[in-house]
Design a protein around this motif. Sequence first.
Motif, PDB file in Angstrom:
ATOM      1  N   LEU A   1       0.863  -1.165   0.000  1.00 28.93           N
ATOM      2  CA  LEU A   1       0.000   0.000   0.000  1.00 28.93           C
ATOM      3  C   LEU A   1       0.903   1.219   0.000  1.00 28.93           C
ATOM      4  CD1 LEU A   1      -2.894   0.993   0.097  1.00 28.93           C
ATOM      5  CD2 LEU A   1      -2.798   0.914   2.571  1.00 28.93           C
ATOM      6  N   LYS A   2       0.864   1.956  -1.093  1.00 20.83           N
ATOM      7  CA  LYS A   2       1.741   3.118  -1.199  1.00 20.83           C
ATOM      8  C   LYS A   2       1.416   4.130  -0.106  1.00 20.83           C
ATOM      9  CE  LYS A   2       1.765   2.921  -6.198  1.00 20.83           C
ATOM     10  NZ  LYS A   2       1.527   3.772  -7.361  1.00 20.83           N
ATOM     11  N   GLY A   3       2.434   4.655   0.493  1.00 19.19           N
ATOM     12  CA  GLY A   3       2.218   5.597   1.597  1.00 19.19           C
ATOM     13  C   GLY A   3       2.106   4.882   2.935  1.00 19.19           C
ATOM     14  N   PHE A   4       1.914   3.580   2.899  1.00 18.78           N
ATOM     15  CA  PHE A   4       1.921   2.768   4.121  1.00 18.78           C
ATOM     16  C   PHE A   4       2.745   1.515   3.859  1.00 18.78           C
ATOM     17  CE2 PHE A   4      -1.818   5.384   4.421  1.00 18.78           C
ATOM     18  CZ  PHE A   4      -1.783   5.816   5.733  1.00 18.78           C
ATOM     19  N   ASP A   5       3.883   1.728   3.221  1.00 16.83           N
ATOM     20  CA  ASP A   5       4.713   0.620   2.802  1.00 16.83           C
ATOM     21  C   ASP A   5       5.307  -0.105   3.997  1.00 16.83           C
ATOM     22  OD1 ASP A   5       5.501  -0.771   0.651  1.00 16.83           O
ATOM     23  OD2 ASP A   5       6.274   0.992  -0.403  1.00 16.83           O
ATOM     24  N   ASN A   6       5.664  -1.355   3.781  1.00 18.27           N
ATOM     25  CA  ASN A   6       6.228  -2.142   4.871  1.00 18.27           C
ATOM     26  C   ASN A   6       7.439  -1.469   5.504  1.00 18.27           C
ATOM     27  OD1 ASN A   6       4.411  -4.221   4.661  1.00 18.27           O
ATOM     28  ND2 ASN A   6       5.577  -5.247   3.058  1.00 18.27           N
ATOM     29  N   ASP A   7       8.349  -0.981   4.650  1.00 21.00           N
ATOM     30  CA  ASP A   7       9.559  -0.398   5.230  1.00 21.00           C
ATOM     31  C   ASP A   7       9.233   0.845   6.042  1.00 21.00           C
ATOM     32  OD1 ASP A   7       8.852   0.998   2.995  1.00 21.00           O
ATOM     33  OD2 ASP A   7      10.883   1.357   2.281  1.00 21.00           O
ATOM     34  N   GLN A   8       8.215   1.582   5.590  1.00 18.79           N
ATOM     35  CA  GLN A   8       7.833   2.785   6.330  1.00 18.79           C
ATOM     36  C   GLN A   8       7.260   2.424   7.692  1.00 18.79           C
ATOM     37  OE1 GLN A   8       5.182   4.317   3.404  1.00 18.79           O
ATOM     38  NE2 GLN A   8       6.830   5.086   2.098  1.00 18.79           N
ATOM     39  N   ILE A   9       6.411   1.414   7.703  1.00 20.62           N
ATOM     40  CA  ILE A   9       5.799   1.011   8.967  1.00 20.62           C
ATOM     41  C   ILE A   9       6.839   0.361   9.886  1.00 20.62           C
ATOM     42  CG2 ILE A   9       4.108  -0.563   9.983  1.00 20.62           C
ATOM     43  CD1 ILE A   9       2.374   0.152   7.459  1.00 20.62           C
ATOM     44  N   PHE A  10       7.704  -0.441   9.286  1.00 18.43           N
ATOM     45  CA  PHE A  10       8.768  -1.056  10.101  1.00 18.43           C
ATOM     46  C   PHE A  10       9.675   0.013  10.692  1.00 18.43           C
ATOM     47  CE2 PHE A  10       7.788  -5.167   8.115  1.00 18.43           C
ATOM     48  CZ  PHE A  10       7.815  -5.945   9.250  1.00 18.43           C
ATOM     49  N   ALA A  11       9.972   1.049   9.895  1.00 18.92           N
ATOM     50  CA  ALA A  11      10.823   2.118  10.408  1.00 18.92           C
ATOM     51  C   ALA A  11      10.176   2.758  11.626  1.00 18.92           C
ATOM     52  CB  ALA A  11      11.060   3.163   9.319  1.00 18.92           C
ATOM     53  N   GLN A  12       8.862   2.951  11.538  1.00 13.97           N
ATOM     54  CA  GLN A  12       8.147   3.534  12.670  1.00 13.97           C
ATOM     55  C   GLN A  12       8.208   2.628  13.889  1.00 13.97           C
ATOM     56  OE1 GLN A  12       4.340   4.475  10.599  1.00 13.97           O
ATOM     57  NE2 GLN A  12       4.424   6.306  11.878  1.00 13.97           N
ATOM     58  N   ILE A  13       7.967   1.337  13.647  1.00  8.02           N
ATOM     59  CA  ILE A  13       7.973   0.392  14.765  1.00  8.02           C
ATOM     60  C   ILE A  13       9.365   0.344  15.395  1.00  8.02           C
ATOM     61  CG2 ILE A  13       7.690  -2.038  15.414  1.00  8.02           C
ATOM     62  CD1 ILE A  13       5.614  -2.232  13.130  1.00  8.02           C
ATOM     63  N   TYR A  14      10.375   0.375  14.523  1.00  9.82           N
ATOM     64  CA  TYR A  14      11.735   0.317  15.027  1.00  9.82           C
ATOM     65  C   TYR A  14      12.025   1.526  15.907  1.00  9.82           C
ATOM     66  CZ  TYR A  14      16.805   0.122  15.099  1.00  9.82           C
ATOM     67  OH  TYR A  14      18.101   0.080  15.513  1.00  9.82           O
ATOM     68  N   GLU A  15      11.572   2.701  15.443  1.00 10.31           N
ATOM     69  CA  GLU A  15      11.805   3.910  16.242  1.00 10.31           C
ATOM     70  C   GLU A  15      11.022   3.851  17.551  1.00 10.31           C
ATOM     71  OE1 GLU A  15      14.057   6.052  15.786  1.00 10.31           O
ATOM     72  OE2 GLU A  15      14.660   5.257  13.837  1.00 10.31           O
ATOM     73  N   LEU A  16       9.846   3.252  17.489  1.00 15.30           N
ATOM     74  CA  LEU A  16       9.053   3.111  18.710  1.00 15.30           C
ATOM     75  C   LEU A  16       9.776   2.208  19.699  1.00 15.30           C
ATOM     76  CD1 LEU A  16       6.441   3.457  20.364  1.00 15.30           C
ATOM     77  CD2 LEU A  16       5.492   1.528  19.110  1.00 15.30           C
ATOM     78  N   SER A  17      10.403   1.157  19.167  1.00 15.62           N
ATOM     79  CA  SER A  17      11.046   0.194  20.060  1.00 15.62           C
ATOM     80  C   SER A  17      12.185   0.838  20.842  1.00 15.62           C
ATOM     81  CB  SER A  17      11.548  -1.016  19.275  1.00 15.62           C
ATOM     82  OG  SER A  17      12.661  -0.643  18.509  1.00 15.62           O
ATOM     83  N   LYS A  18      12.696   1.968  20.316  1.00 21.83           N
ATOM     84  CA  LYS A  18      13.742   2.676  21.064  1.00 21.83           C
ATOM     85  C   LYS A  18      13.188   3.297  22.339  1.00 21.83           C
ATOM     86  CE  LYS A  18      16.673   4.063  17.199  1.00 21.83           C
ATOM     87  NZ  LYS A  18      17.006   5.237  16.380  1.00 21.83           N
ATOM     88  N   ALA A  19      11.863   3.443  22.385  1.00 28.50           N
ATOM     89  CA  ALA A  19      11.264   4.109  23.532  1.00 28.50           C
ATOM     90  C   ALA A  19      11.231   3.205  24.752  1.00 28.50           C
ATOM     91  CB  ALA A  19       9.854   4.570  23.191  1.00 28.50           C
ATOM     92  N   VAL A  20      11.266   1.909  24.522  1.00 34.13           N
ATOM     93  CA  VAL A  20      11.121   1.016  25.674  1.00 34.13           C
ATOM     94  C   VAL A  20      12.430   0.309  26.052  1.00 34.13           C
ATOM     95  CG1 VAL A  20       8.681   0.527  25.726  1.00 34.13           C
ATOM     96  CG2 VAL A  20      10.105  -0.596  24.020  1.00 34.13           C
TER      97      VAL A  20
END
Lengths: 888, 59, 315
Positions: free
Chosen positions: A869-888
């Motif tokens: 899904l363009k604009g919600f690509d896997n790498d984009q979502i993974f990048a977000q999740i990865y950045e979130l994981s830095k929070a914990v």
Amino acid sequence: MGLAKRKAIYVQYAQAVPLKYTIDKANCIYFIKKGKCGACKKICPTGAVDFDQKEEIVTLNVGSVILSPGFAPFDPTVFDAYQYAKLPNVVTAMEFERVLSASGPTMGHLVRASDQKEPKKIAWFQCVGSRDMNKCDNSYCSSVCCMYAIKEAVIAKEHAGKDLDCAVFFMDMRTHGKEFERFYTTAKDKHGIRFIRCRVHTINPVAGTDDLEIRYITETGELKTEIFDQIVLSVGLQIKPEIAELAKRLGIELTEGRFCKTETFEPVATSREGIFVCGVFQGPKDIPQAVIDASAAASAAGEILSEARNTLIKHKEAVTETNITGERPRIGVFVCRCGINIAGVVDVPKVAEYAKTLPYVEFTTDNLYSCSQDTQENMAQIIKKERLNRVVVAACTPKTHEPLFQETLTNAGLNKYLFEMANIRNQDSWVHKSNPELATEKAIDLVRMAVAKVALMEPLKEAELEVNQTAVVIGGGIAGMSAAKSLAKQGYETHIIEKGKCLGGQALNIFRTPKGEDIAEKLSGLVDEITKDQKIHVHLDSAITSVDGFVGNFKSTISSNGKNDVLEHGIAIIATGASAFKPSEYNYGKDPRIMTSLELDKKFMEKDPSLKKIDSAVFIQCVGSREPDRLYCSRVCCTHSIDNAIELKKINPDMNVYVLYRDIRTYGEREYLYKKARGMGIIFIRYSVDNKPEVKPEGEKIMVGVTDHILGRRLSLEADIVTLATAVIPNRDEKLANFFKVPVNDDGFFIERHAKLGPSEFATDGVFLCGLAHYPKPIDESIAQGMAAASRAVTLLARKKIHTSGTIAETMPAVCSSCGVCVSICPYSAPSFIEETARFFPGKAQINPVLCKGCGLCVASCRSGAIRLKGFDNDQIFAQIYELSKAV
Amino acid sequence: MSHHVIGSVLVVGGGIAGMQSALDLANSGYYVYLLEKSPSIGGVMSQLDKTFPTNDCAM
Amino acid sequence: MLGYIDKIREISKRLLDEGRVDMVVGFRKGSMPMMNEPSFIKNSGEVSKLVWDSNCGINLANYLTDRKEKIGVIAKGCDSRNIVTHILENKIKRDQLVIIGVPCKGMIDRRLITAMFDTEVREVNEKGDTVTVKGAGFEKKLKKSDILQDNCSKCIHRNPVLYDELAAPLVEEQKDIDRYAEVRRIEAMSPQEKWQYFEDLIAPCIRCYACRNACPLCYCPTCFVDESRPQWVGKSQDETDIRTFHFLRAYHCAGRCTDCGACERACPVGIKVRQFTSKLNKDCLDMFGWEAGVLPDQRPPLDTFKPADPGDFIK
């Protein structure tokens, strides 16, 4: 409504549009004490408070006026016996609606007003301020109260749990809308809501408690006393006196219920040319009907103004898009204070400062209100000056504000998809008010995630499509003709595809309207107008045999008399109508004196002399309607039968006329007919569905047996004719539904885009709906919906070009396994297989960008992971999740 | 036609019906004035909790 | 069984001779007892290699994926259901196939039999309902119904659902079978017990993917476990990764699994892989009245979307 206090400066509700504060002049210290206070003016950071705003008189020159002034809920204070003003636990349905609401005074916690106790027993009283000439002057039915009372009772039970006892006291249960009867049945059978047919006279307080005592008579004649914790008055709709005043000033005629007077064949035209009406001012109605009228009124105005179209509207200048391909990301982060909405909790400068440290971020700042017009202009300047190629706004919700910021990007020459929002208000400052430090941390995390995602965003293309300016209307009944007429008057070539030999549909079979208009005469006028219109092309004896294409570019094959024609069109309106049910019960078909309503109409139309010889006539209602296998009300039959009963009574005033019914549903101002009928001596006898009348021809007469619910005795009526008010059955057309990819419900009616807000269109773009194919309805409502469908269609046709979204799915054919899940699951038919003869990737899936809505169903369902899904690509979502994981 | 037709419409009342009329007209190429007495549009529907049958929040 | 073999050979020969198929996919004797192998017969002289007995548990639908030639395929009940699924999912076209239906009486469980004896099983013969197992120094007669594969003992689709030729008269389907007793037992467990149960269940997994490779449903060009962009699952023996593999694979089979048992048969460490798929099979039956591969023109429930689909799980 006085349920809770608000301040002298207020917003009406959290989602108000415009979301601006207002000063309540009557309660503001500055205005009451002449200049004292004024604290708000000193404190407002944007200097928005202006005490000197004065009423201005503005004169507008307009081509047309639409009146939609609405209604006021009936004020039950005048009902002494209900003691609404005195007893805090007697509330109106509007007040109860607020108590149920999460944004209401109790945040949706169901408690009664007097002692904040959770009620265990609640009663609803129907027809408060409706169908009542004694205590108020509203003899009409307000149409909506039965349904809202059931809805409130069901939701109350959802809030309070199964133990809550809900009882609805009513006269006739009027659930005549689409899917309403089913809801009523479920409320009764599944939710255990009690329905008691009785109008309760008095509410008495129980001494020493806040409880309420009522006395009522059950259907079996038993007198009962019952105590409730709370009583909800289902108040009716009425027109405010100032609106009646306004109508008088405008020279517009009103009905006896003070609604705007309209004619059946011009349902939204007032008595004054150029002024149209919609909403409850046109007559008591529910939301979908108001939405239908509203579009119809727009269509009516459009019909008379079409030559001046596009003369006064303003166009925006287009900015050329900068090509950023191959550029290193340069991200700008704008953190919004939202006044104190965010900054009051989150340390906004700290968040902005932090953002500077993130990779690729070249610019950060914080704004007081990112959405204000000057900030928008400023933002566009910054984008250009700093050569930003990605933008993050940390503010509120994309749901409301993304389009605004995207527009700013467009204005700055950036592709609008190079944008991401971090919601640090709704999902942060609002919910973590008491914990500013953590809220600031969370804002930092959200911004980091957004930055990570936006860095990977790519410019997305929106497909542009020409909209073919021709319209096709399927069905030449009254709804279809009204739609076609309206489209043609607004300048569009329109084709009517009618399967029969002539135009007119069911209206051909009906004698006259309840308002007394002669249908045949009006109908032939309309048919004449249609046939003469140069822009309307009528295809009789025709059917659609295939449909290709999509919104703006349909290609349909029309077969007439064995000849096939291909028609290109931009939109389609489905108006395939319905027909009358032919029953097998009540000895129908075995005796000519037992007939359907339409067969009686035919006798009226032919002025059948045999009608004069009748001494006794019986009408049986709900034949085939409101039964387990057809669980809907056919809406038109009560009014129709009563009107015909009155007609018979007029032919021979000595005639005995009986109407055997289950609930009389003469909604709105149709109620007057019911009242008139009773006044004329027509006898109404109620039967229940498990004890139906019996009809037997016996020699000269037909014997009709029915159990009278008041006497509790079996009556035997001698009749010369028996009229069966048979159900309205949709012309179920699965083929057509399949051609246009539109859904059909269990009863065979088409399913509209949204039951409330999109009644005249489908979820499929470019396909619209009107008339009986949507749901049974009388002629005025069919015409209104025909015009509404036309109006909705014109909004699309007027755009000439349409842009699809860039956020759409795309397949990666190399990984595709051709399993076809996407093809099967897509609600919009966007995926298909690449042709077997294609050079590359034959048999693999592809997605039509025009049809794709970006819902992501296929992406989630693809086992092979071959769709993105363009604009919600896997790498984009993974990048977000990865950045979130830095929070914990 | 002798008289001059003005391509704008005044919609009186910003409830659900007024809003729908205004939207349809604006999207069809007419300038619309939407007149509302209270400080925000939405009318009575904005006071409702949920609506049948979708149980959508009336907002 | 001999009758079956003759008929299978006769049909295969005829189809090849008449040129109706380019190849027949069936079974031949394996090099070890109870291990019949798939066999691809391309000329009618070789049909004598084809065999049929209670060791033909491999699902032959697995060999039909993306074939272009005309194929005659031996199909028991479960194979035929997978063929139906294959046709629905565009893995092969119906007109490419001549389905030689074999009414099935169940396959025997090699692992169960091997475990009965301390030394190697050298020979297994069957006659009627009796299976004779021989090894160094032992010979034992077993009742076939006692040594059936678990899925076969619970099978209610022994007859092929779709076929062009029949190798034998249809057999009577098993009735009054409680297929989901085991699933209900697990459903009744507390979350902690369930967790422990599944932990223990997959503890021996070495992620060889034999279950996936044996499964006719797993035909994706790139399986999610092999995908590296993005990498959905880690490649290690990490417990989370093992769990992810089993759960996700089971979900990919939801509404499509015919309980043919190929996965369990293939597992070298004896994991009851069907514990995952059985639960989803039961859910599909309970929620949608659906059994995979029975209706030739209807897609599985998870392949379709209707606004009125059950949505109680969304709160």
